[in-house]
Design an enzyme around this catalytic site. Structure first.
Site, PDB file in Angstrom:
ATOM      1  N   GLY A  18      -4.113  -6.735   5.144  1.00  0.00           N
ATOM      2  CA  GLY A  18      -3.617  -5.419   5.480  1.00  0.00           C
ATOM      3  C   GLY A  18      -2.925  -4.772   4.294  1.00  0.00           C
ATOM      4  O   GLY A  18      -3.194  -5.109   3.140  1.00  0.00           O
ATOM      5  N   CYS A  19      -2.044  -3.839   4.568  1.00  0.00           N
ATOM      6  CA  CYS A  19      -1.305  -3.133   3.524  1.00  0.00           C
ATOM      7  C   CYS A  19      -0.655  -4.122   2.568  1.00  0.00           C
ATOM      8  O   CYS A  19       0.122  -4.983   2.992  1.00  0.00           O
ATOM      9  CB  CYS A  19      -0.248  -2.237   4.168  1.00  0.00           C
ATOM     10  SG  CYS A  19       0.904  -1.519   2.996  1.00  0.00           S
TER      11      CYS A  19
END
Length: 221
Positions: free
Chosen positions: A53-54
């Protein structure tokens, strides 16, 4: 992060952005521990790339492991465009994933612990997204060049997949492969949450423990 770009499929070859021949400028030293971000690293230090993810919150997960972590950095990997910018990666037309480079000492930080942190820090069943962050650059990925480490990663995936199924989750979508080229992200992304403690972090796990130790052994032991 850029929420409005939500490409959920990998680009076709004729859609790939051309990139550039020269690397982007980035930070020279780690904001938290002061060590050089780029190699060559000391003898005995191994590296692995993790996409969960981020990369802002993901990187913090790994530098907070402490002793045994030589340095962490964020960047782009597992795609095609050479030396992409963040904005280009967010279009979904580079093929790259947002990843964390972890340089670690396996004598002090077993690879198993990195795997456990990786699996428990995100939901690896979501395909091209993590929570509200949607796009190919947020896919779950684990990238190691060493065949033995890759086998460990695959064994941990299988073990965690069983644990997730027991709790009602779908199949793991994580890609496990050779990393290919790694491109350091721009300086402002490096150790972002150390510089901006109240900054955005979309990271969230499933709450299911990863049963590391069942058929997954660290080569240094």
């Amino acid at each position: 992060m850029l929420f409005f770009r939500k490409r959920a499929e990998m680009p076709a070859p004729d859609q790939i952005l051309p990139g550039r021949p020269t690397p982007l400028p980035t930070a020279e030293r780690h904001f938290v521990n002061g060590r050089p971000l780029k190699g060559p690293y000391p003898e005995g230090i191994e590296t692995a790339l993790f996409g969960l993810g981020c990369f802002w919150g993901a990187e913090r997960k790994f530098w907070q492991l402490g002793d045994g972590i030589w340095v962490t950095a964020v960047g782009y990997a597992a795609g095609t465009t050479p030396n992409p910018t963040y904005e280009e990666v967010c279009t979904g037309l580079t093929g790259h994933n947002e990843v964390v480079l972890v340089a670690y000492d396996p004598a002090a930080m077993p690879f198993e612990r990195l795997l456990k942190t990786f699996w428990e820090s995100h939901d690896p069943t979501q395909g091209m997204r993590q929570g509200n962050d949607v796009g190919t650059q947020y896919r779950s990925g684990l990238y190691v060049a060493d065949a033995e480490r890759r086998a460990q990663a695959e064994a941990s995936r299988d073990a965690y997949g069983e644990a997730l199924r027991a709790k009602g989750y779908g199949p793991i979508t994580t890609e496990i492969r050779d990393p290919g080229p790694f491109y350091f992200a721009e300086a402002y992304h490096q150790q972002y949450l150390a510089k901006n403690p109240a900054g955005y972090c979309g990271l969230g796990g499933t709450g299911v423990a990863c049963p590391i130790g069942t058929g997954v052994r660290n080569a240094a032991e």
